[in-house]
Scaffold this motif. Structure first.
Motif, PDB file in Angstrom:
ATOM      1  N   ARG A 195      19.054   9.825  61.636  1.00 32.21           N
ATOM      2  CA  ARG A 195      19.518   8.575  61.925  1.00 32.21           C
ATOM      3  C   ARG A 195      21.233   8.352  62.298  1.00 32.21           C
ATOM      4  NH1 ARG A 195      16.901   5.367  57.143  1.00 32.21           N
ATOM      5  NH2 ARG A 195      18.163   7.241  56.090  1.00 32.21           N
ATOM      6  N   LEU A 196      21.618   7.477  63.310  1.00 30.30           N
ATOM      7  CA  LEU A 196      22.993   7.636  63.744  1.00 30.30           C
ATOM      8  C   LEU A 196      23.749   7.108  62.290  1.00 30.30           C
ATOM      9  CD1 LEU A 196      25.123   7.384  65.867  1.00 30.30           C
ATOM     10  CD2 LEU A 196      24.793   4.943  65.965  1.00 30.30           C
ATOM     11  N   LEU A 197      25.057   8.222  62.102  1.00 33.20           N
ATOM     12  CA  LEU A 197      25.787   7.693  61.293  1.00 33.20           C
ATOM     13  C   LEU A 197      27.308   7.618  61.576  1.00 33.20           C
ATOM     14  CD1 LEU A 197      26.381   7.683  57.687  1.00 33.20           C
ATOM     15  CD2 LEU A 197      26.509  10.192  57.779  1.00 33.20           C
ATOM     16  N   VAL A 198      27.861   6.613  61.268  1.00 34.33           N
ATOM     17  CA  VAL A 198      29.250   6.440  61.640  1.00 34.33           C
ATOM     18  C   VAL A 198      30.080   6.293  60.490  1.00 34.33           C
ATOM     19  CG1 VAL A 198      30.884   5.220  63.142  1.00 34.33           C
ATOM     20  CG2 VAL A 198      28.454   5.575  63.914  1.00 34.33           C
ATOM     21  N   THR A 199      31.259   7.037  60.338  1.00 31.52           N
ATOM     22  CA  THR A 199      32.068   6.837  59.180  1.00 31.52           C
ATOM     23  C   THR A 199      33.506   6.601  59.561  1.00 31.52           C
ATOM     24  OG1 THR A 199      32.336   9.159  58.765  1.00 31.52           O
ATOM     25  CG2 THR A 199      30.468   8.262  57.552  1.00 31.52           C
ATOM     26  N   ALA A 200      34.071   5.565  58.834  1.00 27.77           N
ATOM     27  CA  ALA A 200      35.631   5.118  59.195  1.00 27.77           C
ATOM     28  C   ALA A 200      36.374   6.433  58.140  1.00 27.77           C
ATOM     29  CB  ALA A 200      35.958   3.990  58.593  1.00 27.77           C
ATOM     30  N   GLU A 201      37.204   6.990  58.611  1.00 27.99           N
ATOM     31  CA  GLU A 201      37.998   7.945  58.260  1.00 27.99           C
ATOM     32  C   GLU A 201      39.418   7.999  57.971  1.00 27.99           C
ATOM     33  OE1 GLU A 201      36.611  10.477  56.998  1.00 27.99           O
ATOM     34  OE2 GLU A 201      34.594  10.259  57.712  1.00 27.99           O
ATOM     35  N   ASP A 202      40.038   8.188  56.751  1.00 26.96           N
ATOM     36  CA  ASP A 202      41.427   7.935  56.442  1.00 26.96           C
ATOM     37  C   ASP A 202      42.345   8.815  57.192  1.00 26.96           C
ATOM     38  OD1 ASP A 202      43.974   7.670  54.867  1.00 26.96           O
ATOM     39  OD2 ASP A 202      42.825   7.113  53.134  1.00 26.96           O
ATOM     40  N   PRO A 203      43.291   8.454  57.411  1.00 28.44           N
ATOM     41  CA  PRO A 203      44.209   9.208  58.309  1.00 28.44           C
ATOM     42  C   PRO A 203      45.153  10.398  57.436  1.00 28.44           C
ATOM     43  CG  PRO A 203      45.170   7.134  58.005  1.00 28.44           C
ATOM     44  CD  PRO A 203      43.788   7.048  57.729  1.00 28.44           C
ATOM     45  N   GLU A 204      44.777  10.367  56.111  1.00 24.96           N
ATOM     46  CA  GLU A 204      45.425  11.168  55.018  1.00 24.96           C
ATOM     47  C   GLU A 204      44.301  12.223  54.969  1.00 24.96           C
ATOM     48  OE1 GLU A 204      47.259   9.721  51.555  1.00 24.96           O
ATOM     49  OE2 GLU A 204      47.356   7.736  52.255  1.00 24.96           O
ATOM     50  N   LEU A 205      43.378  12.103  55.594  1.00 27.75           N
ATOM     51  CA  LEU A 205      42.355  13.257  55.466  1.00 27.75           C
ATOM     52  C   LEU A 205      41.743  13.973  56.913  1.00 27.75           C
ATOM     53  CD1 LEU A 205      39.717  11.711  52.984  1.00 27.75           C
ATOM     54  CD2 LEU A 205      41.633  13.403  52.377  1.00 27.75           C
ATOM     55  N   VAL A 206      42.098  12.966  57.864  1.00 28.53           N
ATOM     56  CA  VAL A 206      41.557  13.431  59.086  1.00 28.53           C
ATOM     57  C   VAL A 206      42.679  13.305  60.226  1.00 28.53           C
ATOM     58  CG1 VAL A 206      39.910  12.983  61.038  1.00 28.53           C
ATOM     59  CG2 VAL A 206      39.402  12.555  58.675  1.00 28.53           C
ATOM     60  N   THR A 207      42.757  14.192  61.263  1.00 35.07           N
ATOM     61  CA  THR A 207      43.661  13.991  62.347  1.00 35.07           C
ATOM     62  C   THR A 207      43.137  14.664  63.731  1.00 35.07           C
ATOM     63  OG1 THR A 207      45.996  14.801  63.039  1.00 35.07           O
ATOM     64  CG2 THR A 207      44.895  16.326  61.967  1.00 35.07           C
ATOM     65  N   ALA A 208      43.772  14.391  64.637  1.00 32.58           N
ATOM     66  CA  ALA A 208      43.171  15.203  65.888  1.00 32.58           C
ATOM     67  C   ALA A 208      44.317  15.050  67.036  1.00 32.58           C
ATOM     68  CB  ALA A 208      42.169  14.162  66.572  1.00 32.58           C
ATOM     69  N   ILE A 209      43.945  16.259  67.744  1.00 27.37           N
ATOM     70  CA  ILE A 209      44.811  16.594  68.847  1.00 27.37           C
ATOM     71  C   ILE A 209      44.216  15.776  70.200  1.00 27.37           C
ATOM     72  CG2 ILE A 209      46.020  18.264  70.472  1.00 27.37           C
ATOM     73  CD1 ILE A 209      46.329  19.885  67.862  1.00 27.37           C
ATOM     74  N   CYS A 210      44.766  15.114  70.861  1.00 23.19           N
ATOM     75  CA  CYS A 210      44.213  14.372  71.948  1.00 23.19           C
ATOM     76  C   CYS A 210      44.675  14.817  73.314  1.00 23.19           C
ATOM     77  CB  CYS A 210      44.096  12.879  71.796  1.00 23.19           C
ATOM     78  SG  CYS A 210      43.631  12.181  70.266  1.00 23.19           S
ATOM     79  N   ASP A 211      43.882  14.495  74.365  1.00 21.12           N
ATOM     80  CA  ASP A 211      43.979  14.830  75.738  1.00 21.12           C
ATOM     81  C   ASP A 211      45.332  13.904  76.116  1.00 21.12           C
ATOM     82  OD1 ASP A 211      44.290  15.498  78.482  1.00 21.12           O
ATOM     83  OD2 ASP A 211      42.140  15.075  78.785  1.00 21.12           O
ATOM     84  N   PRO A 212      46.316  14.638  76.548  1.00 16.03           N
ATOM     85  CA  PRO A 212      47.573  13.584  76.970  1.00 16.03           C
ATOM     86  C   PRO A 212      47.314  12.878  78.213  1.00 16.03           C
ATOM     87  CG  PRO A 212      48.158  16.136  76.824  1.00 16.03           C
ATOM     88  CD  PRO A 212      46.788  16.114  76.828  1.00 16.03           C
ATOM     89  N   ALA A 213      46.203  12.982  79.038  1.00 19.53           N
ATOM     90  CA  ALA A 213      45.900  12.301  80.078  1.00 19.53           C
ATOM     91  C   ALA A 213      44.861  11.019  79.458  1.00 19.53           C
ATOM     92  CB  ALA A 213      45.137  12.934  81.077  1.00 19.53           C
ATOM     93  N   ASP A 214      44.112  11.309  78.303  1.00 19.92           N
ATOM     94  CA  ASP A 214      43.432  10.297  77.741  1.00 19.92           C
ATOM     95  C   ASP A 214      43.573  10.393  76.535  1.00 19.92           C
ATOM     96  OD1 ASP A 214      41.335   8.706  76.990  1.00 19.92           O
ATOM     97  OD2 ASP A 214      39.673   9.864  77.840  1.00 19.92           O
ATOM     98  N   PRO A 215      44.535   9.635  75.797  1.00 23.35           N
ATOM     99  CA  PRO A 215      44.777   9.629  74.380  1.00 23.35           C
ATOM    100  C   PRO A 215      43.627   9.319  73.232  1.00 23.35           C
ATOM    101  CG  PRO A 215      45.978   7.793  75.280  1.00 23.35           C
ATOM    102  CD  PRO A 215      45.371   8.485  76.355  1.00 23.35           C
ATOM    103  N   TYR A 216      42.660   8.800  73.882  1.00 24.67           N
ATOM    104  CA  TYR A 216      41.627   8.200  72.811  1.00 24.67           C
ATOM    105  C   TYR A 216      40.436   9.400  72.993  1.00 24.67           C
ATOM    106  CZ  TYR A 216      43.240   3.593  72.868  1.00 24.67           C
ATOM    107  OH  TYR A 216      43.978   2.559  72.543  1.00 24.67           O
TER     108      TYR A 216
END
Length: 358
Positions: free
Chosen positions: A136-157
């Motif tokens: 089943r679909l599982l979606v979790t909200a994550e704390d920025p003190e635990l998770v980070t990401a490097i994003c596409d400069p052309a698409d920051p999302y």
């Protein structure tokens, strides 16, 4: 195998390279987000006092802080609602309604509230999309003190790579989840967490990749946690994606700001004014008195007079002093102008932040 032994650790865009770079970004992100979260939870930095006074008056000074950060955030948070979902599928008659029902089944109201709260109070937040053990679909909200990401400069999302670093109390291990397009790489380090040691540090020499283990006969002995995320590629012709979605208040993650962050100098000024007002009121509660013309010694015995024993502050005490002695008493300072100026500054804070001040 230890990550430090990986030959591609210094090779750009390799798994080890992504992991080290993401961790460096997470460490800087943690410091900033923790300071913002402390303010939101009412633990703002204390107004300025000298180092000599700090220990003695810390309790008193801490009472001068007002949590305007939470007021500013909650004014927006309480008004944010998900009213519907619009899909981008062409010629889809029921897609929007089905997507909204899927969002509700995945407990969308809960993770949306958490995402919005962290976004407004810590400048950013993350969602991780996956499936539970039953598919089943599982979606979790994550704390920025635990998770980070490097994003596409052309698409920051759109995340190019993402990291979640945390301590797993069940496995008694520090765990690093490295999310890459269409796959997940997991690294672990056994560690028993001691009280007060929630912070997780990453060291390539201490963490091992959690990969499959095959014996000499080619038989699978251990199925590691790392591997492809099959469902990301099941029904779509789009390129494999990273199932981590960043949310930020600003142009991108690098320029994200908490909703109250532009007004921190104004808030700190209010706390400083409140401290000064409290100090004046506290000092005035103990009026100072002085006597002019009192003799230092007893005219009959010639001994020094202990006026601390004579002039007690007991309500029933009676003071007998010579007729020629004058008494001086400190006057009261009118705090009305201080209260009015503080109130005006609060109105200015609500005006510039767009906060309804009830």
């Amino acid at each position: 195998m230890a990550i430090a032994n990986d030959s591609d650790l210094n090779t750009p865009y390799s798994d080890g390279w992504w992991l080290v770079r993401l961790y460096e970004q997470l460490r800087e992100q943690q410091k900033r987000c923790k300071a913002l979260r402390d303010r939101y939870e009412g633990d703002a930095p204390l107004p300025f006092v000298s180092d000599i006074q700090k220990t003695a008056v810390k309790w008193f000074v801490s009472k001068s802080r007002t949590n305007y950060e939470r007021i500013i955030v909650d004014a927006v948070l309480s008004r944010l609602r998900i009213r519907g979902i619009r899909t981008a599928v062409d010629d889809d008659e029921g897609g929007d309604a089905e997507a909204f029902q899927t969002w509700k089944k995945a407990r969308g109201k809960l993770f949306t509230l958490d995402v919005h709260e962290m976004l407004l109070s810590e400048s950013m937040s993350f969602l991780i999309v996956g499936k539970d053990t039953q598919g089943r679909l599982l979606v979790t909200a994550e704390d920025p003190e635990l998770v980070t990401a490097i994003c596409d400069p052309a698409d920051p999302y759109r995340a190019l790579a993402a990291l979640k670093l945390f301590h797993d109390d069940v496995q008694q291990a520090d765990v690093a989840y490295l999310y890459l397009p269409g796959r997940l790489r997991v690294a672990k380090k056994p560690r028993k967490r001691m009280p007060g040691s929630a912070d997780v540090r990453f060291n390539p020499r201490a963490f091992d990749w959690d990969d499959d283990i095959v014996n000499d006969a080619g038989e699978l002995v251990y199925e590691g946690a790392s591997g492809p995320i099959d469902w990301l590629q099941e029904t779509t012709d789009l390129p494999a994606a990273v199932p981590v979605i960043p949310f930020f208040n600003g142009r991108d993650l690098a320029h994200a700001r908490a909703y109250f962050e532009p007004f921190l100098p104004h808030i700190d000024r209010l706390n400083q004014q409140m401290l000064q007002r409290m100090t004046i009121a506290t000092i005035q509660a103990f009026k100072q008195r002085a006597f002019k013309g009192l003799p230092k010694t007893d005219p009959d015995t010639g001994e020094l007079i202990d006026y601390d024993q004579i002039f007690t502050t007991d309500p029933g005490a009676v003071w007998n002093i010579p007729e020629t002695v004058e008494i001086w008493e400190s006057g009261a300072v009118d705090t009305g102008p201080l209260v009015n100026s503080y109130r005006d500054d609060v109105k200015d804070l609500f005006a510039v932040s767009g906060t309804p001040g009830y």
